[in-house]
Design a protein around this motif. Sequence first.
Motif, short mmCIF file in Angstrom:
data_model
loop_
_atom_site.label_atom_id
_atom_site.label_comp_id
_atom_site.label_asym_id
_atom_site.label_seq_id
_atom_site.Cartn_x
_atom_site.Cartn_y
_atom_site.Cartn_z
N UNK A 1 0.66 -1.25 -0.10
CA UNK A 1 -0.10 -0.02 -0.11
C UNK A 1 0.87 1.43 -0.04
N UNK A 2 1.80 1.39 0.79
CA UNK A 2 2.52 2.34 0.91
C UNK A 2 3.67 2.53 -0.34
N UNK A 3 4.14 1.47 -0.99
CA UNK A 3 4.93 1.80 -2.15
C UNK A 3 4.05 2.14 -3.21
N UNK A 4 2.61 1.75 -3.31
CA UNK A 4 1.88 1.82 -4.65
C UNK A 4 1.59 3.56 -4.41
N UNK A 5 0.85 4.01 -3.27
CA UNK A 5 0.55 5.19 -2.90
C UNK A 5 1.57 6.14 -2.96
N UNK A 6 2.51 5.90 -2.23
CA UNK A 6 3.58 6.97 -2.31
C UNK A 6 4.19 6.93 -3.48
N UNK A 7 4.52 6.14 -4.47
CA UNK A 7 5.23 6.07 -5.73
C UNK A 7 4.30 6.84 -6.60
N UNK A 8 3.05 6.81 -6.49
CA UNK A 8 2.13 7.71 -7.33
C UNK A 8 2.12 9.16 -7.16
N UNK A 9 2.40 9.33 -5.76
CA UNK A 9 2.65 10.69 -5.37
C UNK A 9 3.93 11.34 -6.29
N UNK A 10 4.87 10.46 -5.87
CA UNK A 10 6.12 10.80 -6.57
C UNK A 10 6.38 11.02 -7.95
N UNK A 11 5.50 10.22 -8.83
CA UNK A 11 5.47 10.42 -10.20
C UNK A 11 4.65 11.43 -10.57
N UNK A 12 3.72 11.78 -9.80
CA UNK A 12 2.85 12.96 -10.32
C UNK A 12 3.73 14.26 -9.86
N UNK A 13 4.34 14.47 -8.91
CA UNK A 13 5.18 15.58 -8.41
C UNK A 13 6.38 15.68 -9.40
#
Length: 355
Positions: free
Chosen positions: A130-142
């Motif tokens: 959960x942390x990997x997927x959601x955190x990575x999505x944030x990072x990609x968008x930023x």
Amino acid sequence: MNAPVMQVETVPGDRAKLPEAAAPTSASGRSRARTRREAREITLIAVTVATILLVGIAHPNFMALQNLRFMLLNCVVLSLLALGQTLVITTRGIDLSVAPILGLSAMVTGLLAQSSGLPLVGAFAIALVIGLVLGTLNGVLVAKLAIPPIITTLGTYSLYSGLIFVYSNGTQVDSVPPAYATLGNGVVSTLLPIPIPAMVLGLVLLAVWFMLGHTRFGRAILAIGNNQTAAYNAGIPVTIVQVSVYTLSGVLAALAGLMFVCYTGSATVTTGTGDHMELQSIAVALIGGSAISGGRGKMLGTVLGALFLSVILTALVFVHVPPIWYSAGEGAMILLAVTAGARQGRSAAVGSSVR
């Protein structure tokens, strides 16, 4: 506040050499920075202890072992959340989505444990995903789409909060298997009566502190926070580092969610978001000495800030301050911490120009 100019050593056949650190270059500058950091940490410890003693004198139950333990365990959950936030702030970013990531992790692992007896190892694996997927999505968008961090994570805050409602379908966690309760409330051993959550926090703190202060990846985080353009020109893979930082923030938030459900044995659709834990994580990072302008992250200070806030919020209950004032108090602490950090930055800049 202007970011300090980084000196980059050019290497033949390569683009540039990564600076050894983003800290002050002179011995006197490093000494002053260390003194300011230690003074802030000592002040936090002193004010926290003084608050415990003063409130304890007026309300003896405040110093009861059970209440002290309650404040410590609350500090563990907030500290895990805030350590990830500190990494993001160090890159001159912000992550408002940490609270719903915590809540979603707590709800998913808690409901699976409650309904099907999910083993604790499985819960750790699910929280990690959960942390990997959601955190990575944030990072990609930023990092990849160049959407400002506050806009990105404000949007994903709503998205992830909605996922909690969708997944839970209105149900809540009200019991967990014994292994979860042991992790959240047990001690290391009878000979070493340290709470297991405190031990988990200590290990995470040590790992993150070492990574930020003693690895090439940590130096890259500091360099990006100081001056992203200079970091790019120095050959630092800015996009990869930024995505990785938001991923780490997501993982630590998900771990905080698992620890929360283990400690409390419960979770609801408003876990994390209902207490505005995203604002609390920002507050304790700034109180601990991290700079909202980036380039400076204080991991030990963040944990001390979390302990301070846990003590203050509990003290407010004992002195019968209405709960409606709690959010106002947290906002005031953020403003004070930002103001103090800005004044410290201006003082450092003046000292640098004088030298």
